[in-house]
Design a protein around this motif. Structure first.
Motif, mmCIF file in Angstrom:
data_model
loop_
_atom_site.group_PDB
_atom_site.id
_atom_site.type_symbol
_atom_site.label_atom_id
_atom_site.label_comp_id
_atom_site.label_asym_id
_atom_site.label_seq_id
_atom_site.Cartn_x
_atom_site.Cartn_y
_atom_site.Cartn_z
ATOM 1 N N LEU A 1 2.978 13.322 -0.676
ATOM 2 C CA LEU A 1 2.260 12.880 0.515
ATOM 3 C C LEU A 1 3.238 12.062 1.333
ATOM 4 C CD1 LEU A 1 -1.189 11.695 -0.918
ATOM 5 C CD2 LEU A 1 -0.486 13.992 -0.210
ATOM 6 N N THR A 2 3.262 12.277 2.627
ATOM 7 C CA THR A 2 4.224 11.569 3.465
ATOM 8 C C THR A 2 3.625 11.215 4.816
ATOM 9 O OG1 THR A 2 6.431 11.648 4.454
ATOM 10 C CG2 THR A 2 5.208 13.714 4.420
ATOM 11 N N GLN A 3 4.004 10.055 5.319
ATOM 12 C CA GLN A 3 3.716 9.779 6.710
ATOM 13 C C GLN A 3 4.381 10.850 7.564
ATOM 14 O OE1 GLN A 3 4.343 5.825 8.261
ATOM 15 N NE2 GLN A 3 4.004 4.873 6.260
ATOM 16 N N GLY A 4 3.699 11.289 8.598
ATOM 17 C CA GLY A 4 4.253 12.289 9.482
ATOM 18 C C GLY A 4 5.220 11.691 10.490
ATOM 19 N N LEU A 5 5.917 12.565 11.199
ATOM 20 C CA LEU A 5 6.856 12.094 12.211
ATOM 21 C C LEU A 5 6.121 11.354 13.330
ATOM 22 C CD1 LEU A 5 9.166 15.230 12.358
ATOM 23 C CD2 LEU A 5 9.679 13.020 11.296
ATOM 24 N N GLY A 6 4.953 11.842 13.697
ATOM 25 C CA GLY A 6 4.153 11.139 14.693
ATOM 26 C C GLY A 6 3.717 9.780 14.209
ATOM 27 N N THR A 7 3.414 9.675 12.927
ATOM 28 C CA THR A 7 3.031 8.391 12.337
ATOM 29 C C THR A 7 4.206 7.426 12.348
ATOM 30 O OG1 THR A 7 1.615 9.667 10.829
ATOM 31 C CG2 THR A 7 1.905 7.331 10.347
ATOM 32 N N VAL A 8 5.363 7.887 11.887
ATOM 33 C CA VAL A 8 6.558 7.046 11.844
ATOM 34 C C VAL A 8 6.899 6.518 13.238
ATOM 35 C CG1 VAL A 8 9.059 7.110 11.481
ATOM 36 C CG2 VAL A 8 7.525 8.139 9.781
ATOM 37 N N MET A 9 6.727 7.346 14.245
ATOM 38 C CA MET A 9 7.091 6.963 15.607
ATOM 39 C C MET A 9 6.224 5.841 16.168
ATOM 40 S SD MET A 9 9.741 8.621 16.887
ATOM 41 C CE MET A 9 9.510 8.819 18.656
ATOM 42 N N ALA B 1 -7.358 8.639 5.149
ATOM 43 C CA ALA B 1 -7.688 7.247 4.828
ATOM 44 C C ALA B 1 -6.466 6.343 4.964
ATOM 45 C CB ALA B 1 -8.259 7.166 3.414
ATOM 46 N N TYR B 2 -5.301 6.842 4.592
ATOM 47 C CA TYR B 2 -4.085 6.028 4.685
ATOM 48 C C TYR B 2 -3.728 5.762 6.145
ATOM 49 C CZ TYR B 2 0.486 4.226 3.245
ATOM 50 O OH TYR B 2 1.576 3.415 3.016
ATOM 51 N N GLU B 3 -3.857 6.770 6.984
ATOM 52 C CA GLU B 3 -3.627 6.577 8.416
ATOM 53 C C GLU B 3 -4.574 5.500 8.962
ATOM 54 O OE1 GLU B 3 -1.936 8.293 11.080
ATOM 55 O OE2 GLU B 3 -0.641 9.497 9.782
ATOM 56 N N ALA B 4 -5.852 5.583 8.579
ATOM 57 C CA ALA B 4 -6.838 4.624 9.072
ATOM 58 C C ALA B 4 -6.532 3.220 8.575
ATOM 59 C CB ALA B 4 -8.239 5.051 8.620
ATOM 60 N N GLU B 5 -6.041 3.118 7.346
ATOM 61 C CA GLU B 5 -5.709 1.815 6.770
ATOM 62 C C GLU B 5 -4.558 1.158 7.534
ATOM 63 O OE1 GLU B 5 -4.838 -0.025 2.304
ATOM 64 O OE2 GLU B 5 -4.567 2.125 2.676
ATOM 65 N N MET B 6 -3.539 1.938 7.858
ATOM 66 C CA MET B 6 -2.418 1.387 8.617
ATOM 67 C C MET B 6 -2.854 0.964 10.014
ATOM 68 S SD MET B 6 0.988 3.589 7.583
ATOM 69 C CE MET B 6 0.241 5.196 7.800
ATOM 70 N N ALA B 7 -3.698 1.779 10.642
ATOM 71 C CA ALA B 7 -4.173 1.451 11.984
ATOM 72 C C ALA B 7 -5.003 0.170 11.962
ATOM 73 C CB ALA B 7 -4.997 2.610 12.541
ATOM 74 N N HIS C 1 0.829 -1.199 0.000
ATOM 75 C CA HIS C 1 0.000 0.000 0.000
ATOM 76 C C HIS C 1 0.867 1.254 0.000
ATOM 77 C CE1 HIS C 1 -3.265 -2.738 1.360
ATOM 78 N NE2 HIS C 1 -2.293 -3.299 2.038
ATOM 79 N N GLY C 2 0.282 2.348 -0.451
ATOM 80 C CA GLY C 2 0.986 3.619 -0.426
ATOM 81 C C GLY C 2 0.002 4.767 -0.434
ATOM 82 N N PRO C 3 0.425 5.957 -0.024
ATOM 83 C CA PRO C 3 -0.450 7.126 -0.121
ATOM 84 C C PRO C 3 -0.839 7.370 -1.574
ATOM 85 C CG PRO C 3 1.537 7.610 1.162
ATOM 86 C CD PRO C 3 1.761 6.291 0.504
ATOM 87 N N ASP C 4 -2.035 7.889 -1.787
ATOM 88 C CA ASP C 4 -2.554 8.093 -3.140
ATOM 89 C C ASP C 4 -2.238 9.505 -3.619
ATOM 90 O OD1 ASP C 4 -3.861 8.148 -5.532
ATOM 91 O OD2 ASP C 4 -5.862 7.729 -4.724
ATOM 92 N N GLY C 5 -1.131 9.633 -4.338
ATOM 93 C CA GLY C 5 -0.715 10.935 -4.839
ATOM 94 C C GLY C 5 -1.521 11.443 -6.007
ATOM 95 N N LEU C 6 -2.484 10.633 -6.480
ATOM 96 C CA LEU C 6 -3.360 11.047 -7.577
ATOM 97 C C LEU C 6 -4.795 11.284 -7.115
ATOM 98 C CD1 LEU C 6 -2.087 8.640 -10.392
ATOM 99 C CD2 LEU C 6 -1.670 11.103 -10.195
ATOM 100 N N ALA C 7 -5.017 11.252 -5.813
ATOM 101 C CA ALA C 7 -6.368 11.438 -5.282
ATOM 102 C C ALA C 7 -6.880 12.841 -5.581
ATOM 103 C CB ALA C 7 -6.374 11.186 -3.781
ATOM 104 N N GLU C 8 -8.192 12.954 -5.839
ATOM 105 C CA GLU C 8 -8.794 14.276 -6.045
ATOM 106 C C GLU C 8 -8.796 15.070 -4.748
ATOM 107 O OE1 GLU C 8 -12.581 14.172 -7.897
ATOM 108 O OE2 GLU C 8 -11.905 13.033 -9.652
#
Length: 260
Positions: free
Chosen positions: A180-188, A114-120, A99-106
Motif C-alpha cells: 500500500l502506498t501514498q499516491g503521487l497526488g497524495t505526496v504532492m 481511510a488513510y487518506e481521510a486520516e491524513m486530511a 501512523h501507516g497504511p494497514d497492510g493487514l486490512a481485510e
C-alpha cells in the motif's frame, strides 16, 4: 526545486535542521516519514538532537509513506516496525502518534481511503522526508503510476523487489509482491518535500528527477511541479547532472538566513 550537493553528513544536518525549525515553531507539526537507507542519517541526527539538545516530538504526529501487504504484525521488515526501530521509538512521539497504511486490512481499498481521510483530518503533512528508487519511484509509485494517484495497492516491480531483497536476507522471494502506498497526488499535497539520495546507483534517477521531462516512466519527476522541494544529494548521486556546477554555485551564494 532546490538542489543541494554536499557530503552525506551535511545533507543529514540540513534535513534535520528543517525539521527542528518546524518543531520549535509549531510543536504539533505533522511529519511524513520514509523507510529505506536514504533517510537513516537524517533520523540519527534527529535522535542526537533529541538526546543532546532536548528536541521534542511529544506533540507531533507522523505518517508513513507506504507498507508491505501481508507481512505479519511482528515481522521486522513491516514498515511500522522498521520506522519504530530506525527513528520513532528512539525519540518521544506519543503513543498512537505514528501512523501507516494497514497492510493487514481485510478490505485493502477501504483501508487506503481511510488513510487518506486520516491524513486530511490531521491537516496534511508539513514536511515529507523521502528517498528515490533506482527506477525513479517515490514511495512505492512504480514507473507507469498515474501522476494524480492516491493511496492504493500496488504491485512491486522486479527491480524494486531485487533492490529491497537486502532487507530480506538477500532472498527476493521473501519480498512481498504487493504494497500500500501514498499516491503521487497524495505526496504532492505535503507542504515541503525533502528528498535525500546518495550513491552512484541513484545518479540516473536523480538526473531524470531534476533535469528530465515530467513522465510517469520516472514518477519522481512529478516533483518538478511542487512549489517547495529540497533535493539533497551527494557528489556520487549528482554525477549525471548537467547543471551540477550551477547547483553548487547557487547553494554557495545562498543567504545565511534562508533555510531549505
Amino acid at each position: 526545486m532546490e538542489v543541494v550537493i554536499a557530503a552525506p553528513d551535511v545533507l543529514a544536518r540540513l534535513a534535520a535542521e528543517a525539521i527542528e525549525q518546524l518543531l520549535r515553531g509549531r510543536p504539533d507539526t505533522v511529519l511524513g516519514l520514509a523507510t529505506g537507507s536514504s533517510p537513516l542519517a537524517v533520523y540519527d541526527e534527529l535522535v542526537r538532537r533529541h538526546l543532546e539538545d532536548g528536541l521534542s516530538f511529544a506533540e507531533a504526529s507522523a505518517y508513513n509513506l507506504d507498507e508491505y501487504v501481508g507481512l505479519p504484525a511482528d515481522h521486522p521488515q513491516r514498515y511500522r516496525n522498521v520506522i519504530e526501530h530506525d527513528f520513532t521509538g528512539r525519540v518521544d512521539f506519543a503513543p498512537g502518534a505514528v501512523h501507516g497504511p494497514d497492510g493487514l486490512a481485510e478490505d485493502l481499498p477501504a483501508a487506503c481511503v481511510a488513510y487518506e481521510a486520516e491524513m486530511a483530518a490531521a491537516g496534511g503533512v508539513d514536511l515529507q522526508i523521502m528517498g528515490i528508487g533506482t527506477d525513479g519511484h517515490i514511495a512505492f509509485n512504480e514507473p507507469g503510476s498515474s501522476l494524480a494517484s492516491r493511496t492504493r495497492i500496488k504491485t512491486l516491480t522486479d527491480q524494486t523487489r531485487a533492490d529491497n531483497a537486502r532487507f530480506f536476507d538477500g532472498d527476493v522471494k521473501q519480498v512481498p509482491q504487493h504494497c500500500l502506498t501514498q499516491g503521487l497526488g497524495t505526496v504532492m499535497e505535503a507542504r515541503h518535500i525533502v528528498l535525500v539520495a546518495t550513491g552512484r546507483a541513484k545518479a540516473d534517477a536523480v538526473h531524470q528527477l531534476v533535469e528530465g521531462p515530467v513522465s510517469a516512466m520516472w514518477p519522481a519527476t512529478i516533483l518538478q511541479h511542487h512549489p517547495h522541494v529540497s533535493v539533497l544529494i551527494d557528489n556520487a548521486a549528482a554525477s549525471r547532472l548537467q547543471l551540477a556546477d550551477y547547483f553548487r554555485s547557487t547553494y554557495a551564494a545562498k543567504p545565511d538566513w534562508q533555510g531549505l
